[in-house]
Each structure stands twice: as C-alpha cells, then as structure tokens.
Design a protein around this motif. Structure first.
Motif, PDB file in Angstrom:
ATOM      1  N   HIS A 148      10.200   9.891 -15.483  1.00 50.24           N
ATOM      2  CA  HIS A 148      10.176   9.884 -14.016  1.00 50.24           C
ATOM      3  C   HIS A 148       9.027   9.054 -13.422  1.00 50.24           C
ATOM      4  O   HIS A 148       8.717   9.179 -12.227  1.00 50.24           O
ATOM      5  N   GLY A 149       8.373   8.215 -14.242  1.00 52.52           N
ATOM      6  CA  GLY A 149       7.359   7.322 -13.691  1.00 52.52           C
ATOM      7  C   GLY A 149       6.072   8.028 -13.330  1.00 52.52           C
ATOM      8  O   GLY A 149       5.867   9.205 -13.618  1.00 52.52           O
ATOM      9  N   PHE A 150       5.187   7.272 -12.647  1.00 51.12           N
ATOM     10  CA  PHE A 150       3.837   7.790 -12.400  1.00 51.12           C
ATOM     11  C   PHE A 150       3.550   8.174 -10.951  1.00 51.12           C
ATOM     12  O   PHE A 150       2.532   8.801 -10.664  1.00 51.12           O
ATOM     13  N   ALA A 151       4.425   7.833 -10.009  1.00 55.42           N
ATOM     14  CA  ALA A 151       4.113   8.061  -8.588  1.00 55.42           C
ATOM     15  C   ALA A 151       3.888   9.530  -8.272  1.00 55.42           C
ATOM     16  O   ALA A 151       3.050   9.885  -7.440  1.00 55.42           O
ATOM     17  N   ARG A 152       4.628  10.416  -8.950  1.00 53.07           N
ATOM     18  CA  ARG A 152       4.540  11.860  -8.646  1.00 53.07           C
ATOM     19  C   ARG A 152       3.246  12.485  -9.145  1.00 53.07           C
ATOM     20  O   ARG A 152       2.963  13.649  -8.832  1.00 53.07           O
ATOM     21  N   LYS A 153       2.467  11.725  -9.949  1.00 50.99           N
ATOM     22  CA  LYS A 153       1.198  12.246 -10.466  1.00 50.99           C
ATOM     23  C   LYS A 153      -0.020  11.667  -9.743  1.00 50.99           C
ATOM     24  O   LYS A 153      -1.141  12.126  -9.975  1.00 50.99           O
ATOM     25  N   LYS A 154       0.193  10.683  -8.901  1.00 47.01           N
ATOM     26  CA  LYS A 154      -0.924   9.963  -8.287  1.00 47.01           C
ATOM     27  C   LYS A 154      -1.345  10.592  -6.954  1.00 47.01           C
ATOM     28  O   LYS A 154      -0.553  11.263  -6.285  1.00 47.01           O
ATOM     29  N   ILE A 155      -2.589  10.344  -6.586  1.00 50.70           N
ATOM     30  CA  ILE A 155      -3.062  10.770  -5.272  1.00 50.70           C
ATOM     31  C   ILE A 155      -2.782   9.640  -4.287  1.00 50.70           C
ATOM     32  O   ILE A 155      -3.299   8.532  -4.429  1.00 50.70           O
ATOM     33  N   TRP A 156      -1.942   9.932  -3.301  1.00 49.19           N
ATOM     34  CA  TRP A 156      -1.614   8.983  -2.249  1.00 49.19           C
ATOM     35  C   TRP A 156      -2.689   9.075  -1.162  1.00 49.19           C
ATOM     36  O   TRP A 156      -3.538   9.983  -1.182  1.00 49.19           O
ATOM     37  N   VAL A 157      -2.669   8.163  -0.223  1.00 56.17           N
ATOM     38  CA  VAL A 157      -3.599   8.209   0.908  1.00 56.17           C
ATOM     39  C   VAL A 157      -2.793   8.211   2.203  1.00 56.17           C
ATOM     40  O   VAL A 157      -1.637   7.774   2.240  1.00 56.17           O
ATOM     41  N   ILE A 158      -3.411   8.724   3.248  1.00 56.35           N
ATOM     42  CA  ILE A 158      -2.798   8.631   4.574  1.00 56.35           C
ATOM     43  C   ILE A 158      -2.888   7.182   5.037  1.00 56.35           C
ATOM     44  O   ILE A 158      -3.952   6.571   4.996  1.00 56.35           O
ATOM     45  N   ASP A 159      -1.763   6.623   5.431  1.00 54.37           N
ATOM     46  CA  ASP A 159      -1.674   5.220   5.818  1.00 54.37           C
ATOM     47  C   ASP A 159      -2.181   5.071   7.254  1.00 54.37           C
ATOM     48  O   ASP A 159      -1.535   5.513   8.200  1.00 54.37           O
ATOM     49  N   GLN A 160      -3.340   4.446   7.391  1.00 55.14           N
ATOM     50  CA  GLN A 160      -3.962   4.330   8.711  1.00 55.14           C
ATOM     51  C   GLN A 160      -3.359   3.208   9.552  1.00 55.14           C
ATOM     52  O   GLN A 160      -3.455   3.232  10.782  1.00 55.14           O
ATOM     53  N   ASN A 161      -2.739   2.223   8.907  1.00 54.15           N
ATOM     54  CA  ASN A 161      -2.176   1.082   9.635  1.00 54.15           C
ATOM     55  C   ASN A 161      -0.751   0.796   9.168  1.00 54.15           C
ATOM     56  O   ASN A 161      -0.468  -0.267   8.613  1.00 54.15           O
ATOM     57  N   PRO A 162       0.149   1.730   9.394  1.00 55.20           N
ATOM     58  CA  PRO A 162       1.517   1.514   8.911  1.00 55.20           C
ATOM     59  C   PRO A 162       2.226   0.441   9.730  1.00 55.20           C
ATOM     60  O   PRO A 162       2.024   0.342  10.953  1.00 55.20           O
ATOM     61  N   PRO A 163       3.052  -0.394   9.075  1.00 53.18           N
ATOM     62  CA  PRO A 163       3.881  -1.337   9.827  1.00 53.18           C
ATOM     63  C   PRO A 163       4.985  -0.583  10.543  1.00 53.18           C
ATOM     64  O   PRO A 163       5.232   0.601  10.247  1.00 53.18           O
ATOM     65  N   PRO A 164       5.671  -1.217  11.474  1.00 53.68           N
ATOM     66  CA  PRO A 164       6.782  -0.527  12.162  1.00 53.68           C
ATOM     67  C   PRO A 164       7.842  -0.097  11.156  1.00 53.68           C
ATOM     68  O   PRO A 164       8.268  -0.882  10.324  1.00 53.68           O
ATOM     69  N   PHE A 165       8.233   1.162  11.240  1.00 49.50           N
ATOM     70  CA  PHE A 165       9.261   1.689  10.348  1.00 49.50           C
ATOM     71  C   PHE A 165      10.628   1.597  11.017  1.00 49.50           C
ATOM     72  O   PHE A 165      10.732   1.587  12.249  1.00 49.50           O
ATOM     73  N   LEU A 166      11.666   1.509  10.187  1.00 48.87           N
ATOM     74  CA  LEU A 166      13.017   1.598  10.716  1.00 48.87           C
ATOM     75  C   LEU A 166      13.219   3.015  11.246  1.00 48.87           C
ATOM     76  O   LEU A 166      13.131   3.979  10.505  1.00 48.87           O
ATOM     77  N   GLN A 167      13.479   3.118  12.530  1.00 42.98           N
ATOM     78  CA  GLN A 167      13.657   4.414  13.153  1.00 42.98           C
ATOM     79  C   GLN A 167      15.088   4.565  13.635  1.00 42.98           C
ATOM     80  O   GLN A 167      15.684   3.623  14.157  1.00 42.98           O
ATOM     81  N   HIS A 168      15.675   5.731  13.450  1.00 42.36           N
ATOM     82  CA  HIS A 168      17.015   6.031  13.908  1.00 42.36           C
ATOM     83  C   HIS A 168      16.906   7.082  15.007  1.00 42.36           C
ATOM     84  O   HIS A 168      16.342   8.143  14.801  1.00 42.36           O
ATOM     85  N   ASN A 169      17.465   6.774  16.176  1.00 46.15           N
ATOM     86  CA  ASN A 169      17.424   7.720  17.299  1.00 46.15           C
ATOM     87  C   ASN A 169      15.995   8.219  17.533  1.00 46.15           C
ATOM     88  O   ASN A 169      15.734   9.410  17.648  1.00 46.15           O
ATOM     89  N   ASP A 170      15.095   7.282  17.591  1.00 37.84           N
ATOM     90  CA  ASP A 170      13.682   7.650  17.694  1.00 37.84           C
ATOM     91  C   ASP A 170      13.398   8.345  19.016  1.00 37.84           C
ATOM     92  O   ASP A 170      13.974   8.029  20.044  1.00 37.84           O
ATOM     93  N   SER A 171      12.495   9.294  18.985  1.00 43.21           N
ATOM     94  CA  SER A 171      12.093   9.986  20.210  1.00 43.21           C
ATOM     95  C   SER A 171      10.697  10.534  20.029  1.00 43.21           C
ATOM     96  O   SER A 171      10.180  10.637  18.926  1.00 43.21           O
ATOM     97  N   ASN A 172      10.106  10.904  21.135  1.00 37.31           N
ATOM     98  CA  ASN A 172       8.753  11.458  21.088  1.00 37.31           C
ATOM     99  C   ASN A 172       8.725  12.862  20.502  1.00 37.31           C
ATOM    100  O   ASN A 172       7.657  13.415  20.273  1.00 37.31           O
TER     101      ASN A 172
END
Length: 306
Positions: free
Chosen positions: A92-116
């Motif tokens: 199952h690879g290594f991603a599930r064992k790693k420590i991720w970080v909070i993304d402070q500068n995310p690019p625009p994500f594909l949003q569906h029916n986006d709302s506040n």
C-alpha cells in the motif's frame, strides 16, 4: 435571518487543529448542522466522520495502533504510490505512514457546487530524502478534505509531477465503513463488472450477481466501474453512496474470521462491523509526464431510511 443568527451559524462552522496522544496534529472539521470529521496529519488519514446526531460512520479497530509510523487500522488510509504488494514498495505504499503538513498556499481546487457552507482543510505531502531512495520521483500530493453543509465527506486529491521524467502510480482511498453486521450488507453498482480476485492470485472473473453480499472473505478489485456505488446496511437502515471521479476501480475487502485472527491490530470478531469499499486507480496505473497533474475526487454520503 438577523445578524445574531448569521453569527451563530458561522460560529458553529469550525476548523480546529488539535493534537493526539502522541503529539501528532489533527484537524477537526465541524459544519453548522453539527456533522464533523477528524483528519490526522499522520498519513493524511480521515479517522472520523460523524453525522449531526453524533453517529460514527467510519470503522476503527479497537486494537488500532495510533503511534507513527504504524498506519491506523480504520478510517480512510491513503494507499499511494502503490496499492497491495504488486510493486517494489511495501504494501500500500508509504503515504499512509508519513507525516503530512497543513498546506498554507494551496492552488485553486476543482470545486463542485461550491458554497461558503463548506468547511475544509488542505494538506500536503512531499517526498523526503528517504522516500526518494525507495521511489525516486519528486511529487506534490495535495489533499483537500471537505465537509459539506449536508454532512457529506469529500476528498479532492491533486498529484503533480515535479520530476524531470515521467512516473506512474496507483492509488486507493481505503475506506472502512462502519456497519451493523456484514451478513446484512449488500453493495450495488458492481454488477456485470470484471474483477481481479486477490484470493486467487489476481485471476480475472466477471461479477454474476445483481448485488454483492458477504458469506466469506472478499478481496477484489472491480475494474472500470460506474462513478456511483451504493452500500446498503439493512439492519441500520442506512445507505452509503460513493461518488468518484478519476478513480475508475473499486476495491471491496472484508477479512472474515480467519484473517482477522492473524492481524495484531484488528479484533477477532470485528470483521462483522466493517466493510472496505474504495475508490481507486489500480489496474491501469496513472502516468504523469513532467509538470503534469492528476486530480481525483471522492464524495461519501449517507441516507437513513425508515
């Protein structure tokens, strides 16, 4: 709605960063109706998804190990850049064992029916020097975990090749649904599909039934499925719906009694209360040229009846 009412709704919608007992950050999402989700930076893994009535929808084993680098048995582990044992990496690879970080500068994500009304968190995984030694490909894996106003759980993934050469990967969102009794559950949306059966050396079969029910161990990869799969839990009178984009395959897994007893982080009888149904891309690996990006989207919802 008056000003005070608006303020109350906003106050009830929250994104909070906390720490687990090992000091690993977790992000708790709460929408204004009271639904919640909890995401650990260990593995970028969703550990909890609750309705506005506090009902837990994801299974986590009572014997789960929460101390890194062990992956947690339950929730929604991310299997990347490999699913299973079919490759040079660990299962199952290594991603599930790693420590991720909070993304402070995310690019625009594909949003569906986006709302506040949506609450979300953005996480980022980049390879360490250790990772590059075992899988020599530079990438950015961005993950948005989102809770809608209706309480649906959405995971939007973007993987970008920042390498100077192409690479290929497989991926699965290994979703452990909490169910009442495995013998009372059926899965619809897989009829007539070909599948690879991991219990028979990945031999290829064709699904013959109108719905998949469970009487023994199941470990299958259904190929090129529709984008909507349903899991019916008769005893709980609820239906999970899985909607997916960019994830053509579906993994269905339940270890049953014998295998359950062989897993140190899983209770002997807990197979009765869980079923994994994953949105995945396994049979045909995803290949990215330098600078290319892949996007996958998984949305989970639940409806109660009766």
């Amino acid at each position: 709605m008056n000003r005070s009412g608006t303020a109350d709704l906003r106050a009830a919608t929250a994104v909070e960063v906390t720490k687990d007992r090992n000091g690993v950050d977790q992000v708790v999402l709460r929408n204004r109706r009271g639904s919640s989700a909890r995401v650990s930076l260990h593995g970028g893994q969703v550990l909890s998804w609750r309705t506005d009535q506090g009902e837990e929808l994801l299974f986590t084993s009572s014997k789960a190990i929460f101390k890194p680098p062990n992956p947690v048995r339950g929730g929604i582990p991310i299997c990347f850049p490999q699913f299973g044992n079919c490759g040079s990496l660990e299962q199952h690879g290594f991603a599930r064992k790693k420590i991720w970080v909070i993304d402070q500068n995310p690019p625009p994500f594909l949003q569906h029916n986006d709302s506040n009304d949506k609450v979300y968190t953005d996480l980022l995984l980049e390879p360490s020097e250790e990772d590059l030694k075992i899988w020599p490909h530079s990438f950015e894996f961005r993950l948005r975990v989102c809770l809608t106003v209706e309480g649906n759980l959405t995971m939007i993934s973007r993987i970008r090749n920042i390498n100077c050469k192409p690479f290929s990967f497989s991926i699965a969102f290994h979703t452990y649904f909490s169910i009442s009794d495995i013998s009372e559950v059926r899965v619809e949306g897989l009829e007539t599909l070909d599948y690879l059966d991991n219990l028979f050396q990945r031999e290829r079969f064709t699904e013959q039934g109108d719905a998949l029910t469970f009487e023994s161990e199941v470990d299958r990869v259904y190929l090129s499925s529709s984008d909507v799969i349903a899991v019916f839990d008769h005893e709980q009178k609820r239906t999970f719906t899985i909607r997916k984009e960019g994830l053509p395959d579906v993994v269905v897994w339940n270890p049953w009694e014998k295998k359950s007893k062989s897993m140190v982080d899983f209770g002997d009888e807990e197979y009765k209360q869980m079923l994994c149904v994953d949105g995945a891309a396994i049979e045909k690996q995803i290949t990215l040229k330098p600078g290319e990006e892949w996007t996958g989207r998984l949305e989970l919802s639940v409806v109660h009846s009766g």
